[in-house]
Each structure stands twice: as structure tokens, then as C-alpha cells.
Write a protein that holds these residues in place. Structure first.
Motif, PDB file in Angstrom:
ATOM      1  N   ASP A 210       0.849  -1.190   0.000  1.00  0.00           N
ATOM      2  CA  ASP A 210       0.000   0.000   0.000  1.00  0.00           C
ATOM      3  C   ASP A 210       0.888   1.245   0.000  1.00  0.00           C
ATOM      4  OD1 ASP A 210      -1.914   1.910   0.246  1.00  0.00           O
ATOM      5  OD2 ASP A 210      -2.543   1.344   2.277  1.00  0.00           O
ATOM      6  N   PHE A 211       0.890   1.962  -1.128  1.00  0.00           N
ATOM      7  CA  PHE A 211       1.736   3.146  -1.262  1.00  0.00           C
ATOM      8  C   PHE A 211       1.094   4.407  -0.661  1.00  0.00           C
ATOM      9  CE2 PHE A 211       3.754   0.883  -4.964  1.00  0.00           C
ATOM     10  CZ  PHE A 211       5.019   0.815  -4.392  1.00  0.00           C
ATOM     11  N   ASN A 212      -0.147   4.335  -0.239  1.00  0.00           N
ATOM     12  CA  ASN A 212      -0.855   5.549   0.182  1.00  0.00           C
ATOM     13  C   ASN A 212      -0.176   6.246   1.355  1.00  0.00           C
ATOM     14  OD1 ASN A 212      -2.873   5.271  -1.761  1.00  0.00           O
ATOM     15  ND2 ASN A 212      -4.074   3.894  -0.457  1.00  0.00           N
ATOM     16  N   ALA A 213       0.396   5.460   2.270  1.00  0.00           N
ATOM     17  CA  ALA A 213       1.025   6.048   3.450  1.00  0.00           C
ATOM     18  C   ALA A 213       2.510   6.316   3.252  1.00  0.00           C
ATOM     19  CB  ALA A 213       0.812   5.133   4.653  1.00  0.00           C
ATOM     20  N   ILE A 214       3.013   6.081   2.045  1.00  0.00           N
ATOM     21  CA  ILE A 214       4.445   6.241   1.780  1.00  0.00           C
ATOM     22  C   ILE A 214       4.658   7.432   0.856  1.00  0.00           C
ATOM     23  CG2 ILE A 214       6.527   5.119   0.897  1.00  0.00           C
ATOM     24  CD1 ILE A 214       5.171   2.435   1.385  1.00  0.00           C
ATOM     25  N   PRO A 215       5.498   8.404   1.226  1.00  0.00           N
ATOM     26  CA  PRO A 215       5.784   9.546   0.346  1.00  0.00           C
ATOM     27  C   PRO A 215       6.392   9.063  -0.972  1.00  0.00           C
ATOM     28  CG  PRO A 215       6.593   9.960   2.572  1.00  0.00           C
ATOM     29  CD  PRO A 215       6.188   8.512   2.517  1.00  0.00           C
ATOM     30  N   PRO A 216       6.050   9.673  -2.112  1.00  0.00           N
ATOM     31  CA  PRO A 216       6.543   9.229  -3.423  1.00  0.00           C
ATOM     32  C   PRO A 216       8.046   9.009  -3.507  1.00  0.00           C
ATOM     33  CG  PRO A 216       4.825  10.855  -3.709  1.00  0.00           C
ATOM     34  CD  PRO A 216       5.083  10.784  -2.227  1.00  0.00           C
ATOM     35  N   PRO A 217       8.905   9.899  -2.941  1.00  0.00           N
ATOM     36  CA  PRO A 217      10.355   9.665  -3.074  1.00  0.00           C
ATOM     37  C   PRO A 217      10.839   8.395  -2.389  1.00  0.00           C
ATOM     38  CG  PRO A 217       9.893  11.948  -2.449  1.00  0.00           C
ATOM     39  CD  PRO A 217       8.617  11.177  -2.263  1.00  0.00           C
ATOM     40  N   GLN A 218      10.034   7.876  -1.457  1.00  0.00           N
ATOM     41  CA  GLN A 218      10.465   6.706  -0.685  1.00  0.00           C
ATOM     42  C   GLN A 218       9.859   5.394  -1.181  1.00  0.00           C
ATOM     43  OE1 GLN A 218       9.730   7.442   3.496  1.00  0.00           O
ATOM     44  NE2 GLN A 218      10.471   9.555   3.378  1.00  0.00           N
ATOM     45  N   ARG A 219       9.013   5.467  -2.187  1.00  0.00           N
ATOM     46  CA  ARG A 219       8.264   4.275  -2.591  1.00  0.00           C
ATOM     47  C   ARG A 219       9.153   3.197  -3.207  1.00  0.00           C
ATOM     48  NH1 ARG A 219       2.772   7.267  -4.936  1.00  0.00           N
ATOM     49  NH2 ARG A 219       2.010   7.896  -2.857  1.00  0.00           N
ATOM     50  N   THR A 220      10.115   3.596  -4.032  1.00  0.00           N
ATOM     51  CA  THR A 220      11.003   2.600  -4.649  1.00  0.00           C
ATOM     52  C   THR A 220      11.812   1.878  -3.591  1.00  0.00           C
ATOM     53  OG1 THR A 220      11.156   3.864  -6.706  1.00  0.00           O
ATOM     54  CG2 THR A 220      12.873   2.232  -6.291  1.00  0.00           C
ATOM     55  N   ASN A 221      12.362   2.627  -2.624  1.00  0.00           N
ATOM     56  CA  ASN A 221      13.143   1.998  -1.558  1.00  0.00           C
ATOM     57  C   ASN A 221      12.275   1.090  -0.699  1.00  0.00           C
ATOM     58  OD1 ASN A 221      15.564   3.154  -2.303  1.00  0.00           O
ATOM     59  ND2 ASN A 221      15.296   4.948  -0.981  1.00  0.00           N
ATOM     60  N   ALA A 222      11.031   1.498  -0.483  1.00  0.00           N
ATOM     61  CA  ALA A 222      10.120   0.657   0.299  1.00  0.00           C
ATOM     62  C   ALA A 222       9.829  -0.650  -0.431  1.00  0.00           C
ATOM     63  CB  ALA A 222       8.823   1.422   0.571  1.00  0.00           C
ATOM     64  N   LEU A 223       9.603  -0.546  -1.732  1.00  0.00           N
ATOM     65  CA  LEU A 223       9.340  -1.741  -2.531  1.00  0.00           C
ATOM     66  C   LEU A 223      10.571  -2.643  -2.568  1.00  0.00           C
ATOM     67  CD1 LEU A 223       7.271  -3.176  -4.322  1.00  0.00           C
ATOM     68  CD2 LEU A 223       8.174  -1.883  -6.269  1.00  0.00           C
ATOM     69  N   ARG A 224      11.740  -2.030  -2.676  1.00  0.00           N
ATOM     70  CA  ARG A 224      12.991  -2.804  -2.665  1.00  0.00           C
ATOM     71  C   ARG A 224      13.124  -3.571  -1.346  1.00  0.00           C
ATOM     72  NH1 ARG A 224      18.482  -2.263  -4.411  1.00  0.00           N
ATOM     73  NH2 ARG A 224      17.974  -0.404  -5.622  1.00  0.00           N
ATOM     74  N   SER A 225      12.866  -2.891  -0.240  1.00  0.00           N
ATOM     75  CA  SER A 225      13.013  -3.528   1.063  1.00  0.00           C
ATOM     76  C   SER A 225      12.103  -4.737   1.205  1.00  0.00           C
ATOM     77  CB  SER A 225      12.715  -2.506   2.166  1.00  0.00           C
ATOM     78  OG  SER A 225      12.816  -3.104   3.436  1.00  0.00           O
ATOM     79  N   VAL A 226      10.849  -4.602   0.787  1.00  0.00           N
ATOM     80  CA  VAL A 226       9.906  -5.723   0.881  1.00  0.00           C
ATOM     81  C   VAL A 226      10.332  -6.856  -0.055  1.00  0.00           C
ATOM     82  CG1 VAL A 226       7.508  -6.423   0.526  1.00  0.00           C
ATOM     83  CG2 VAL A 226       8.023  -4.199   1.563  1.00  0.00           C
ATOM     84  N   PHE A 227      10.800  -6.496  -1.247  1.00  0.00           N
ATOM     85  CA  PHE A 227      11.244  -7.512  -2.216  1.00  0.00           C
ATOM     86  C   PHE A 227      12.426  -8.307  -1.661  1.00  0.00           C
ATOM     87  CE2 PHE A 227      13.821  -8.863  -5.869  1.00  0.00           C
ATOM     88  CZ  PHE A 227      12.878  -9.531  -6.632  1.00  0.00           C
ATOM     89  N   VAL A 228      13.391  -7.611  -1.055  1.00  0.00           N
ATOM     90  CA  VAL A 228      14.568  -8.283  -0.489  1.00  0.00           C
ATOM     91  C   VAL A 228      14.158  -9.205   0.643  1.00  0.00           C
ATOM     92  CG1 VAL A 228      16.706  -7.915   0.795  1.00  0.00           C
ATOM     93  CG2 VAL A 228      16.205  -6.506  -1.200  1.00  0.00           C
TER      94      VAL A 228
END
Length: 268
Positions: free
Chosen positions: A242-260
Motif C-alpha cells: 500500500d503506497f498511500n502512506a508512503i511519500p513518493p520519493p520513498q516508494r522505490t526503496n520501500a518496494l525494494r526492502s519488501v522484495f529483499v
């Protein structure tokens, strides 16, 4: 030379000598035409032979000067370069392996340029010769020379990506042999994530770009276990978050973290 490459015949030594004596005339040939011949040669299964002919006929310095300079660059002090007297010999061996793999032309071009940064990055510490940071230098040179040949920008970007990252799996493998298991999976997963994102930018399947990466890795003294792990992780779907609570500049890093973390659970 390209016809000899494609049709599989050898060029007479007299003809090679005549070409060598007139090598500088290649300057009068339009760069677009040179690119066309280079790319056609890269589609054959004898691209290493073609590049070797360019070297023997002294055409290489006029077409790809930094590749030609590898002839005077010694290999680093490492067991994997045994029986290689200079980095051009190593490059030709990498190209021969890629020919045998039936690699696509973009991967062969990356193989051609993957170590040209050695020209500028030599360091000597005691008796050890190394070339730190040569990947970045190689990628920059590849971009400049291919653009000067009027290569399509998409091809240049793809070759540059492959060259810039050609040592990442090798560095991860060095961690693997030292026994750092989870850190290896984490590093491979991070590179796999980057590969998936770049593949989307190229509008190509991530599995295809992963295959390109592993071909170059394996041709350049790579390890099959690390390559297989990389391919398997790239094949994993990106997680849904859910990207709604994540600021746009941080979304790629958040997705990377979950993927790892997903890769760590799957392969630890």
C-alpha cells in the motif's frame, strides 16, 4: 572482414597485409556504416574472430581506440587470468565464450567494452596490480565510443548498463565463498530488484535482461550458482504494498526492502 566472419572462411595473409597498410583510410568511411558492419558482425557466432581481425589489420585503433589499447594492458594479479598476456586477449576469450552461448549482439558489445576502463584505473600496491572502479570507467567509454559510431541510443543504454554492472555478481560471489549466506541473498536480491526496474524502462521482460547479465557474468569467469540464484530471484513477482502512506520519493526503496525480505524468506 565481416563476410569472412559471417561465411566462415579465413582471409589470405596477403590481403590482411594490404588492409593493414591502408588501415587509416577507414577514417573516410561514415561512422554509421562502420556501426552497421560492427553490429552485423556481432550477430554472427564468430564475433571474437572479427574483432581479432580488426586488431591484426590495425583497424581497431581507428574504430574503437580504447579496445585497441587493451593490447598493452596487463591483467590483474589473479589466478583466473592465467595464460592471458594482456587484456585484449582476455576480451577476445570472453567474446569467444559469448559466441558459443549464442549471445545477442548487445551482450557481445558489452563483452567487448567490459574492461576498457583498465586503461585509466591501474593501481599498484606492493606487488599487486588492480583496477578499482574500472566498471564505471568502462561504461563511460562504451557510451562515448558507441555514440560516436551513431549506435541507436537504446542499444547504447543497454550495453552501458551491462558494462557498468558486470562485476556485481562477481563481487557477490566473493562474499559467497567467504560464507556470508544471508548477506549474499540480500545482495543478489538488491541487484535483481534493480534489474527488474531497468527492464521495465527498456520495455523488456526482466527474465531477458537477467539472461543478458548472467551471460556476461559467466563468460567473464562467473559462477553458475550465483547466476542461477540471480535468475530465480528476478523471476519473483514484485510484492504488492500500500503506497498511500508512503511519500513518493520513498516508494522505490520501500518496494525494494519488501522484495529483499521476500527473497530472504524464499531462499535462506
Amino acid at each position: 572482414l565481416r563476410f569472412a566472419t559471417r561465411l566462415g572462411f579465413n582471409v589470405d595473409t596477403t590481403t590482411l597485409s594490404a588492409i593493414s597498410r591502408s588501415a587509416e583510410l577507414i577514417r573516410e568511411v561514415p561512422r554509421e556504416r562502420i556501426w552497421e558492419e560492427l553490429h552485423k558482425a556481432a550477430t554472427t557466432q564468430r564475433f571474437s574472430y572479427f574483432v581479432g581481425l580488426l586488431h591484426r589489420t590495425h583497424l581497431l585503433p581507428y574504430i574503437m581506440p580504447h579496445v585497441a589499447m587493451l593490447h598493452s594492458i596487463p591483467p590483474p594479479v589473479a589466478g583466473e587470468h592465467v595464460n592471458e598476456y594482456d587484456m585484449l586477449m582476455h576480451t577476445l576469450r570472453v567474446l569467444a565464450k559469448l559466441d558459443a552461448m549464442k549471445a545477442p549482439p548487445e551482450v557481445k558489445l558489452a563483452g567487448l567494452y567490459h574492461d576498457v576502463g583498465y586503461v585509466y584505473t591501474a593501481r599498484v600496491r606492493g606487488r599487486r596490480l588492480s583496477y578499482p572502479g574500472h566498471e564505471e570507467a568502462s561504461a563511460k567509454i562504451a557510451e562515448e565510443e558507441l555514440l560516436s559510431l551513431r549506435a541507436p541510443r537504446r542499444v547504447v543504454r543497454l550495453v552501458t548498463f551491462l558494462v557498468h554492472h558486470h562485476m556485481r555478481l562477481h563481487h557477490i560471489y566473493q562474499s559467497y565463498v567467504s560464507g556470508a549466506g544471508r548477506s549474499v541473498i540480500r545482495a543478489v536480491a538488491g541487484f535483481a530488484f534493480d534489474t527488474i526496474i531497468v527492464a521495465k524502462q527498456f520495455a523488456m521482460p526482466p527474465s531477458q535482461l537477467a539472461e543478458y547479465v548472467t551471460m556476461l557474468h559467466l563468460a567473464d569467469f562467473g559462477d553458475e550458482r550465483i547466476a542461477d540464484l540471480f535468475v530465480h530471484i528476478v523471476s519473483m513477482p514484485l510484492p504488492r504494498i500500500d503506497f498511500n502512506a508512503i511519500p513518493p520519493p520513498q516508494r522505490t526503496n520501500a518496494l525494494r526492502s519488501v522484495f529483499v525480505q521476500q527473497a530472504l524468506r524464499a531462499f535462506s
